[in-house]
Write a protein that holds these residues in place. Structure first.
Motif, mmCIF file in Angstrom:
data_model
loop_
_atom_site.group_PDB
_atom_site.id
_atom_site.type_symbol
_atom_site.label_atom_id
_atom_site.label_comp_id
_atom_site.label_asym_id
_atom_site.label_seq_id
_atom_site.Cartn_x
_atom_site.Cartn_y
_atom_site.Cartn_z
ATOM 1 N N MET A 1 2.899 11.687 4.130
ATOM 2 C CA MET A 1 3.438 10.049 3.853
ATOM 3 C C MET A 1 3.665 10.463 2.382
ATOM 4 S SD MET A 1 -0.048 7.260 1.783
ATOM 5 C CE MET A 1 -0.190 7.250 3.434
ATOM 6 N N PRO B 1 3.840 6.402 6.383
ATOM 7 C CA PRO B 1 3.026 7.345 6.769
ATOM 8 C C PRO B 1 3.036 6.600 8.110
ATOM 9 C CG PRO B 1 1.993 4.960 6.189
ATOM 10 C CD PRO B 1 3.578 4.772 5.863
ATOM 11 N N SER C 1 0.748 0.167 5.155
ATOM 12 C CA SER C 1 1.464 1.607 3.785
ATOM 13 C C SER C 1 -0.048 1.327 3.821
ATOM 14 C CB SER C 1 2.089 0.040 2.987
ATOM 15 O OG SER C 1 1.425 -1.206 2.800
ATOM 16 N N SER C 2 0.048 1.753 2.987
ATOM 17 C CA SER C 2 -1.604 2.163 2.093
ATOM 18 C C SER C 2 -1.422 1.963 0.509
ATOM 19 C CB SER C 2 -1.820 3.445 2.302
ATOM 20 O OG SER C 2 -3.294 4.355 1.379
ATOM 21 N N GLN D 1 -6.961 7.539 -1.668
ATOM 22 C CA GLN D 1 -6.640 6.821 -0.627
ATOM 23 C C GLN D 1 -6.958 6.796 0.608
ATOM 24 O OE1 GLN D 1 -2.540 8.303 -0.748
ATOM 25 N NE2 GLN D 1 -1.637 6.372 -0.308
ATOM 26 N N TYR E 1 -5.731 5.099 4.721
ATOM 27 C CA TYR E 1 -4.937 4.637 5.318
ATOM 28 C C TYR E 1 -5.119 3.947 6.362
ATOM 29 C CZ TYR E 1 -0.405 4.586 8.938
ATOM 30 O OH TYR E 1 0.325 3.586 9.353
ATOM 31 N N TYR F 1 -9.853 2.744 9.960
ATOM 32 C CA TYR F 1 -9.400 3.741 8.376
ATOM 33 C C TYR F 1 -9.295 5.410 8.443
ATOM 34 C CZ TYR F 1 -8.845 -1.026 6.307
ATOM 35 O OH TYR F 1 -8.219 -2.057 5.862
#
Length: 310
Positions: free
Chosen positions: A142, A172, A202-203, A231, A233, A289
């Protein structure tokens, strides 16, 4: 190659801009992040079933299921980046960092073994066994764009500092590979290998760092820091790119719905008699996720143009 050109261009523009205004700074950095999220702990379950039938005799089946997984995150691994910022005062500034996360590999395994002992009505005993062994491998990457606030203290050559900001994850991607080997008494072993690539979307996340810089001269300093990134994703697309059975390619015989999946916040799959409604279209599923969090360190070189000592 495109990423390298992008990073070099941003660094060049930042350096040019920095040379024209007091209070600006820029630099390069690199480091390594460890997995900051734990997944399934090692576990083993066992069961035994005995059936007694007057015609077939006594049949006893025992099963063992085991699963192992180390602490893992798609965000662990090497990261390199550039940054630039502006100090509003001796202690407060704002900066923007662009980094490329080249994730390391995470592996987990599962084993399912079954053993059966049969004693027929005449007393003859026969044994059979089967085993399914799976190895799962994950790897991600990423680009992180991180706007942040910077606080620093200290006089002279040594400057402790803290950085906190928001992560915007772009481009990502991660891959998941499942290698399954099956063995059974009286039958040859079989092997199935499937690789799926996930991308799209996106993240967002949070970044923080604590570090110390050392001033080499008026313009250049070196630094080391401990950084934390939180984070998650969720990919919007998953495509099976490799599928082999005993070494033979299975992709040509697979339909689009078997190879591709579109993910969204709320999705349902329509089926008819257990089959997708449209084999020529991707199947749909809810977001899945994955952790991209990390805890690690960075070192780097900072160039001052009138205000900062990172």
């Amino acid at each position: 190659m495109k990423k390298t050109i992008l990073i070099a261009s941003v660094l060049l523009m930042g350096t040019i801009g920095a040379s024209q205004a007091q209070g600006l700074y820029a630099g390069v950095m690199g480091g390594y992040g460890l997995a900051a999220v734990g997944q399934s702990n090692p576990s083993t379950t066992q069961s035994t079933t005995t059936n007694n039938n007057m015609q077939t005799g006594v049949n006893t089946t025992s099963s063992t299921n085991g699963f192992t997984s180390a602490k893992s995150s798609l965000g662990k691994g090497v990261n390199i980046g550039i940054y630039g910022g502006y100090m509003f005062s001796k202690y407060l500034g704002a900066e923007l960092e662009i980094s490329d996360v080249m994730g390391g590999t995470s592996t987990s395994t599962s084993t399912n073994t079954t053993a059966t002992t049969t004693t027929d009505p005449t007393g003859n005993v026969s044994n059979s066994a089967s085993s399914d062994d799976n190895t799962y491998t994950y790897k991600g990457s990423m680009i992180r764009i991180t706007p942040a606030i910077r606080l620093q203290v200290g006089d002279g050559n040594i400057h402790p500092y803290m950085v906190a900001g928001i992560i915007i994850g772009v481009s990502p991607k991660y891959t998941s590979e499942d290698v399954e080997t099956t063995t059974a008494t009286g039958s040859p072993s079989t092997s199935f290998d499937e690789i799926t690539t996930y991308n799209g979307g996106s993240s967002m996340g949070f970044h923080s760092a604590l570090g110390v810089s050392y001033q080499l001269n008026d313009k250049i300093s070196i630094f080391g820091e401990i950084s934390a990134n939180y984070q998650n994703y969720a990919a919007s697309k998953g495509i099976i790119t490799t599928a082999t059975y005993n070494g033979a390619d299975q992709l040509p015989g697979m339909t689009t719905s078997q190879k591709e999946t579109d993910y969204s916040s709320s999705a349902s799959t329509t089926t008819t008699n257990g089959n997708p409604a449209s084999p020529a279209s991707p199947q749909t599923a809810a977001y899945q996720y994955q952790a991209f969090s990390s805890l690690g360190f960075n070192v780097g070189l900072n160039f001052n143009f009138g205000g900062a000592s990172k």
